[in-house]
Design an enzyme around this catalytic site. Structure first.
Site, short mmCIF file in Angstrom:
data_model
loop_
_atom_site.label_atom_id
_atom_site.label_comp_id
_atom_site.label_asym_id
_atom_site.label_seq_id
_atom_site.Cartn_x
_atom_site.Cartn_y
_atom_site.Cartn_z
CD GLU A 46 2.55 -14.09 -2.32
OE1 GLU A 46 3.00 -15.18 -1.98
OE2 GLU A 46 3.01 -13.01 -1.90
CG ASP A 57 2.48 -5.28 4.88
OD1 ASP A 57 3.26 -5.84 4.10
OD2 ASP A 57 1.36 -5.73 5.18
#
Lengths: 267, 400
Positions: A46, A57
């Site tokens: 990924e 995140d």
């Protein structure tokens, strides 16, 4: 059959997925890291597309994205990296993971077209749940790019059905209520939720688990209860710790990946 | 002007035509839907409405007056300038209207912890205030740069018992504080309610905040008729995220009135250093909704500049984007310099110190007051300027 499907079917072990941010520390090294990951046993990559406002995140990946953006890494650079990787590697699936705005900016069609040409197999847009993705998913389908969605501990049963029906490639199960880089505390509840997902699903969509997997022990436990393990922040952390020594960066990524790989169980 | 009938939006998915929506990561879909359900059930009940009205009257000090600014009206020409005095609310700005509503809602939802983001600090102070009153834990995220330029509000929040967490990522301003608040929420969805301070963010926030702020417009309409026996010809408000503007505008959208939103022009639109997405941006996706944003050629969010922390934001509430495209509202901009001039002008001539955000609306209103004849111009005086004294003093090389 596309590369993602092939990987889930043909692999002897459960699938090992690595996430890194494209362009950190630089585009050239990203390609090198990707090749190293594959050599160390990673089955699917990924590749993070940097975005200024990565709301899902944690600090480790945020900082990585900031470093990448300092070098002005654009979607075109990301495609460039994919092309370079694909020139040598025809089998390892490549998934772009990021946020919607850079893709909107380029245009869904143009994005999909270049992505396919660059050897991209799947796309995961963190901030675009199925409710908002009908146009994007139609375009991705047209270009035969897998549309990967997230499911989380807070996802309701009825939404799970929608998500599964609109996903292809695999389902990314977020192990915890939190951001990337947090720590898994409760493997039992992850198992329960995956079992629930497996019962709902009408097709053979693989379920892989990400967020919070850092060590051999957790990777092993998770690989027992799912179809694959995703590790992101730990790889990104190795990059962060070795910014001034790229050889050591690559070596340490190799060592860490090999260690995780050995702990992942057979199918 | 012909009669305009706009559809009632957002639709059930939270869209204002192509704008708005719920562009969030999976984990947040659940609390957003939970909030929407609770809002529809609780906040629309007569019991909740009564309680909120009581608190807004006895605690916040509503209704706020509309003041006819006779001295500057005369000086600027033949138009009449009316000021909706949101600065006279408890805590000094319109932000408390939303904070009270949402804290009451959070209480009803049995949430034990409140988080908020803040730019100028007005929303943070309003939220901290409501949390103190209702005895609920409060955490406020604020960009490091904003902490530096709005020190007074930081101290106020701390006095009120809130924890202020500095945000050092990205541009260290409002947008980054919002990112960090969203990350907190993802990690604490069970016990925490997130109070967004503007009509931005994912659905249902743009609707909830608008509804709680619409009291500004509803009161204004009644007051203009009952006190002054007049109708406003032009409404003017500043637009950052756009909550004070939508609060004033929304009840008037189907009326025969010209509506103007004023964005932060910073050093000037041509310099690129501003915070005027409706004037210079294009549609994109930021903070959970599709709206006009300021982005570079790669779709990365650009850093903004404004003298006022509250307007220093690269996006805008999705309803404003819709109102721009359907041309119901005109969006203009005013530079730092022009805003400063208006700040001094109102302070010296009417004895009212406005917030620097509000000064943007004033600057544009003063401009058109000189141009138009015999118009009733109603400006949302969204906040008072005490918090900006430090910035102004520094700019004039004065030590306090």
């Amino acid at each position: 059959m596309n590369r993602i499907e092939k990987t889930f079917i043909n692999n002897k072990k459960k699938v090992f997925i690595a996430y890194i941010v494209c362009g950190d520390p630089d585009i050239h090294t990203t390609v090198k890291i990707m090749n190293t990951l594959v050599d160390s046993g990673v089955d699917l990559i990924e590749l993070g597309v940097p975005f200024t406002d990565p709301i899902a995140d944690g600090p480790t990946i945020q900082k990585s994205i900031e470093r990448s953006l300092k070098k002005n890494t654009s979607l075109n650079d990301v495609f460039d990296v994919c092309n370079k990787f694909r020139a040598k590697n025809k089998t390892t699936p490549l998934v772009l993971m990021g946020y919607l705005n850079p893709i909107e900016n380029l245009g869904y069609k143009k994005f999909s077209k270049i992505a396919v040409q660059s050897g991209v197999d799947g796309v995961l847009v963190v901030d675009s749940p199925p409710e908002e993705s009908s146009v994007l998913s139609t375009v991705l389908k047209e270009y035969k790019i897998c549309n990967i969605y997230l499911a989380s501990p807070t996802t309701s049963k009825s939404r799970l059905e929608t998500i599964i029906n609109t996903s292809n490639g695999y389902l990314y199960y977020v192990s915890l209520k939190g951001i990337t880089g947090s720590k898994i505390s409760d493997i039992k509840s992850i198992e329960q939720n995956i079992n629930m997902i497996k019962k709902i699903k009408k097709n053979d969509l693989p379920v892989v688990v990400g967020f919070g997997i850092k060590d051999k022990k957790t990777a092993k436990e998770i690989s027992k209860i799912s179809d694959g393990v995703i590790i992101g922040s730990s790889f990104v952390k190795i990059i962060e710790e070795n910014l001034h020594n790229k050889q050591r960066m690559v070596d340490n990524i190799n060592k860490y990946a090999v260690k995780i790989k050995t702990s992942i169980v057979n199918k | 002007m012909k009669k305009i009938i706009l559809p009632k939006l957002p639709n059930k998915d939270g869209h204002f035509d192509e704008y708005g929506g719920m562009f969030v990561s999976e984990t947040l879909m659940y609390p957003l839907k939970e909030l929407l359900e609770a809002y529809n059930k609780i906040a629309k009940s007569a019991k909740f409405r009564q309680l909120l009205t009581k608190e807004l009257t006895m605690y916040v000090g509503r209704p706020t007056p509309i003041y006819y600014a006779s001295r500057i009206s005369k000086e600027l020409g033949s138009s009449h300038i009316y000021l909706k005095r949101e600065d006279l609310n408890h805590t000094g700005a319109h932000k408390i209207n939303n904070a009270m509503g949402q804290v009451l809602l959070a209480k009803a939802m049995k949430k034990t912890r409140i988080i908020a983001e803040t730019g100028a600090g007005q929303h943070g102070v309003a939220t901290a205030t409501a949390c103190a009153k209702y005895n609920i834990k409060c955490v406020v995220y604020m960009g490091e740069e904003d902490i530096e330029r709005q020190k007074i509000n930081v101290y106020r929040m701390k006095l009120l018992g809130a924890e202020v967490i500095p945000v050092s990522s990205g541009s260290k301003t409002l947008k980054d504080a919002l990112n960090e608040a969203l990350r907190d929420w993802v990690s604490n969805v069970d016990d925490t309610h997130y109070i967004i301070g503007s009509v931005a963010g994912p659905h249902p926030y743009p609707m909830i905040v608008r509804d709680f702020q619409s009291i500004i417009g509803h009161e204004s309409k009644k007051q203009m008729a009952s006190i002054y026996k007049k109708k406003a010809d032009i409404l003017v408000a500043c637009v950052g995220g756009g909550s004070n503007a939508i609060g004033l505008f929304h009840p008037f959208l189907n009326d025969d009135v010209e509506i103007i939103g004023v964005e932060a022009g910073g050093y000037g639109l041509s310099t690129g250093k501003h915070a005027a997405p409706l004037n210079k941006g294009k549609p994109g996706v930021l903070h959970g909704n599709r709206t006009y944003i300021m982005e570079d050629e790669n779709g990365q969010i650009q850093s903004t500049h404004s003298i006022s922390a509250g307007l220093d934001y690269p996006g805008v509430g999705p309803e404003h984007s819709w109102l721009k495209d359907n041309k119901r509202v005109k969006y203009v901009s005013v530079t730092d310099k022009e805003a400063l001039k208006a700040f001094y002008y109102l302070t010296e001539r009417e004895g009212i110190i406005p917030a620097l955000e509000t000064a943007h609306a004033l600057a544009y209103a003063f401009k058109i007051a000189k141009k138009y004849k015999n118009k009733n111009i109603l400006i949302n005086l969204s906040g008072r300027g005490d918090k900006d004294i430090d910035t102004i003093a520094r700019m004039t090389q004065m030590t306090l």
